[in-house]
Design a protein around this motif. Sequence first.
Motif, PDB file in Angstrom:
ATOM      1  N   LEU A 286      19.685  44.754 -19.963  1.00 37.94           N
ATOM      2  CA  LEU A 286      18.334  45.202 -20.281  1.00 37.94           C
ATOM      3  C   LEU A 286      17.828  46.160 -19.212  1.00 37.94           C
ATOM      4  N   ASN A 287      16.909  47.059 -19.589  1.00 37.13           N
ATOM      5  CA  ASN A 287      16.204  47.797 -18.548  1.00 37.13           C
ATOM      6  C   ASN A 287      15.020  46.954 -18.078  1.00 37.13           C
ATOM      7  N   GLU A 288      14.421  47.327 -16.968  1.00 34.59           N
ATOM      8  CA  GLU A 288      13.399  46.491 -16.348  1.00 34.59           C
ATOM      9  C   GLU A 288      12.193  46.267 -17.259  1.00 34.59           C
ATOM     10  N   ASP A 289      11.751  47.291 -17.944  1.00 34.83           N
ATOM     11  CA  ASP A 289      10.578  47.152 -18.808  1.00 34.83           C
ATOM     12  C   ASP A 289      10.829  46.156 -19.930  1.00 34.83           C
ATOM     13  N   ILE A 290      11.997  46.277 -20.569  1.00 33.68           N
ATOM     14  CA  ILE A 290      12.327  45.353 -21.657  1.00 33.68           C
ATOM     15  C   ILE A 290      12.481  43.939 -21.110  1.00 33.68           C
ATOM     16  N   ALA A 291      13.126  43.802 -19.953  1.00 28.66           N
ATOM     17  CA  ALA A 291      13.328  42.481 -19.358  1.00 28.66           C
ATOM     18  C   ALA A 291      11.993  41.802 -19.068  1.00 28.66           C
ATOM     19  N   GLU A 292      11.037  42.556 -18.553  1.00 29.12           N
ATOM     20  CA  GLU A 292       9.715  41.984 -18.278  1.00 29.12           C
ATOM     21  C   GLU A 292       9.042  41.519 -19.566  1.00 29.12           C
ATOM     22  N   GLN A 293       9.193  42.292 -20.632  1.00 29.04           N
ATOM     23  CA  GLN A 293       8.608  41.904 -21.913  1.00 29.04           C
ATOM     24  C   GLN A 293       9.272  40.638 -22.457  1.00 29.04           C
ATOM     25  N   VAL A 294      10.597  40.561 -22.309  1.00 27.34           N
ATOM     26  CA  VAL A 294      11.325  39.383 -22.796  1.00 27.34           C
ATOM     27  C   VAL A 294      10.827  38.127 -22.097  1.00 27.34           C
ATOM     28  N   VAL A 295      10.683  38.188 -20.781  1.00 25.34           N
ATOM     29  CA  VAL A 295      10.204  37.021 -20.040  1.00 25.34           C
ATOM     30  C   VAL A 295       8.778  36.670 -20.458  1.00 25.34           C
ATOM     31  N   ARG A 296       7.942  37.664 -20.580  1.00 25.56           N
ATOM     32  CA  ARG A 296       6.534  37.426 -20.924  1.00 25.56           C
ATOM     33  C   ARG A 296       6.388  36.807 -22.311  1.00 25.56           C
ATOM     34  N   VAL A 297       7.207  37.243 -23.264  1.00 22.64           N
ATOM     35  CA  VAL A 297       7.077  36.763 -24.645  1.00 22.64           C
ATOM     36  C   VAL A 297       7.838  35.459 -24.879  1.00 22.64           C
ATOM     37  N   LEU A 298       9.038  35.346 -24.332  1.00 19.34           N
ATOM     38  CA  LEU A 298       9.895  34.209 -24.689  1.00 19.34           C
ATOM     39  C   LEU A 298       9.740  32.991 -23.785  1.00 19.34           C
ATOM     40  N   ALA A 299       9.203  33.156 -22.593  1.00 17.95           N
ATOM     41  CA  ALA A 299       8.967  31.980 -21.752  1.00 17.95           C
ATOM     42  C   ALA A 299       7.998  31.004 -22.422  1.00 17.95           C
ATOM     43  N   PRO A 300       6.884  31.471 -22.999  1.00 17.16           N
ATOM     44  CA  PRO A 300       5.995  30.526 -23.697  1.00 17.16           C
ATOM     45  C   PRO A 300       6.631  29.913 -24.951  1.00 17.16           C
ATOM     46  N   GLN A 301       7.685  30.542 -25.464  1.00 21.55           N
ATOM     47  CA  GLN A 301       8.362  30.037 -26.662  1.00 21.55           C
ATOM     48  C   GLN A 301       9.419  28.983 -26.349  1.00 21.55           C
ATOM     49  N   GLY A 302       9.728  28.792 -25.052  1.00 22.44           N
ATOM     50  CA  GLY A 302      10.662  27.721 -24.703  1.00 22.44           C
ATOM     51  C   GLY A 302      11.821  28.116 -23.818  1.00 22.44           C
ATOM     52  N   LEU A 303      12.062  29.416 -23.593  1.00 24.55           N
ATOM     53  CA  LEU A 303      13.130  29.800 -22.672  1.00 24.55           C
ATOM     54  C   LEU A 303      12.655  29.567 -21.238  1.00 24.55           C
ATOM     55  N   ILE A 304      13.525  28.987 -20.423  1.00 24.89           N
ATOM     56  CA  ILE A 304      13.165  28.614 -19.049  1.00 24.89           C
ATOM     57  C   ILE A 304      13.799  29.610 -18.090  1.00 24.89           C
ATOM     58  N   PHE A 305      12.974  30.443 -17.475  1.00 23.96           N
ATOM     59  CA  PHE A 305      13.457  31.451 -16.539  1.00 23.96           C
ATOM     60  C   PHE A 305      13.243  31.033 -15.083  1.00 23.96           C
ATOM     61  N   ASP A 306      12.619  29.888 -14.859  1.00 26.64           N
ATOM     62  CA  ASP A 306      12.320  29.384 -13.515  1.00 26.64           C
ATOM     63  C   ASP A 306      13.459  28.484 -13.051  1.00 26.64           C
ATOM     64  N   VAL A 307      14.215  28.941 -12.054  1.00 24.59           N
ATOM     65  CA  VAL A 307      15.371  28.187 -11.579  1.00 24.59           C
ATOM     66  C   VAL A 307      14.976  26.835 -10.990  1.00 24.59           C
ATOM     67  N   ASN A 308      13.708  26.670 -10.602  1.00 25.02           N
ATOM     68  CA  ASN A 308      13.252  25.412 -10.003  1.00 25.02           C
ATOM     69  C   ASN A 308      12.646  24.443 -11.015  1.00 25.02           C
ATOM     70  N   SER A 309      12.698  24.785 -12.296  1.00 26.72           N
ATOM     71  CA  SER A 309      12.122  23.904 -13.314  1.00 26.72           C
ATOM     72  C   SER A 309      12.862  22.569 -13.367  1.00 26.72           C
ATOM     73  N   THR A 310      12.080  21.495 -13.391  1.00 24.41           N
ATOM     74  CA  THR A 310      12.682  20.160 -13.497  1.00 24.41           C
ATOM     75  C   THR A 310      13.458  19.999 -14.795  1.00 24.41           C
ATOM     76  N   TRP A 311      13.064  20.735 -15.830  1.00 24.50           N
ATOM     77  CA  TRP A 311      13.747  20.646 -17.122  1.00 24.50           C
ATOM     78  C   TRP A 311      15.214  21.059 -17.016  1.00 24.50           C
ATOM     79  N   LEU A 312      15.582  21.795 -16.004  1.00 28.32           N
ATOM     80  CA  LEU A 312      16.974  22.208 -15.844  1.00 28.32           C
ATOM     81  C   LEU A 312      17.826  21.111 -15.221  1.00 28.32           C
ATOM     82  N   ARG A 313      17.189  20.100 -14.638  1.00 23.24           N
ATOM     83  CA  ARG A 313      17.925  19.029 -13.979  1.00 23.24           C
ATOM     84  C   ARG A 313      18.060  17.770 -14.833  1.00 23.24           C
ATOM     85  N   VAL A 314      17.280  17.684 -15.891  1.00 23.87           N
ATOM     86  CA  VAL A 314      17.269  16.466 -16.711  1.00 23.87           C
ATOM     87  C   VAL A 314      17.867  16.749 -18.078  1.00 23.87           C
ATOM     88  N   THR A 315      18.886  15.990 -18.440  1.00 23.25           N
ATOM     89  CA  THR A 315      19.532  16.134 -19.744  1.00 23.25           C
ATOM     90  C   THR A 315      19.495  14.791 -20.468  1.00 23.25           C
TER      91      THR A 315
END
Length: 380
Positions: A286-315
Amino acid sequence: MTTSLLSESFSLGDRNRGDGCPGTLNMHTALDGKIGRIRVPGGHITPDIWAILADLADSFGDGDIHITTRGNLQVRGIQDTEGFAAAVRGHGLLPSPAHDRVRNIIVSPLGFHIHDLAQKLDQALLESTQVTTLSGRTLFGIDAGQGDIFGQQVDFGVIDCGTEFHIIIGGELAGVSCQRDNVPMVLVRLAETWAVHRGKAWRVLEKPGIKPELLAAIGGYSAPAVTPNFGEPPSRPIGWFDIDGSVHLGAGLRFGVLPSQLARMIGVIGATVTVTPWHSLVIHGLNEDIAEQVVRVLAPQGLIFDVNSTWLRVTACTGLPGCAKSPAFTRDDAAHHIARGNVEEGLVHFSGCERRCGHPLGEYTDYLATAENEYEVSRR
């Protein structure tokens, strides 16, 4: 909740029963219906495939796409098994019915220079009639040199060491290497030999004495000039990666579940995506502009972009209401555990039964359900 501190040894389970690993044709029966699995070797999915996967989940399943620890995709709650299989084949996602369950290939998500080997290995597997008798749990891996795929204990794989590829057998370095062009042939030869000699074993690590016979099948390869030298395998790629002028976004998923609506949105991005063995995705190029839009739109939809999220440690395994073997709603309980804000350090897994489906490799805190809302807690 009942807790105890236990140290439990590795268990092979009952190998006298049939291999229940699902495919597109031979499905697993669960409480919520049939489970169909679609193999995507290397985890690589082109933009047009996401709409197809979403349609399959909506038309035949529970509306979700479930990502497995082998980087494959599942649809749960299937009632029309023949219709599902026909649709998968019609879209070209099952190139050979005989090879339905054996095309389990994982690769380093950010090792772009070795991604083409996954497709070449897949083609070599499809051309072999001998590998069709392998267990659906047989796992192939191609490691770009970081140790991430080596850490997944693949049955057969290679690590890129620069001038050569070190061969992996049963999750261990085999002490021999091959050149890049020979990787698909060598791995298929190993798999064919294993198919003949494996007996009731499903994974190579279950039969450590087989290694000399496997090595003999690829005789003529020399000891590697370079031994892989990596420490702890890198964690799953989560977040923003700027590589060679392009942005690659790593995103986790809660319990590896991708709703069909979110899958369609990912397809609209128009980028190739790698599904990883860690319940996550990497969106490439992705280019930077598109990448920023992807994070802004899809993070509220459920994609986790935060490496420190507890959801990444619990299965958690599926649990109720999908699995009859579980006495507990494991995913609900895991979510409540996170909400309480006192999650143990490291990895945590909620299991509905002693099979511990989907548990992480390495050390983790294990919540084993004994009854509804009751768990034995141990370090494994």
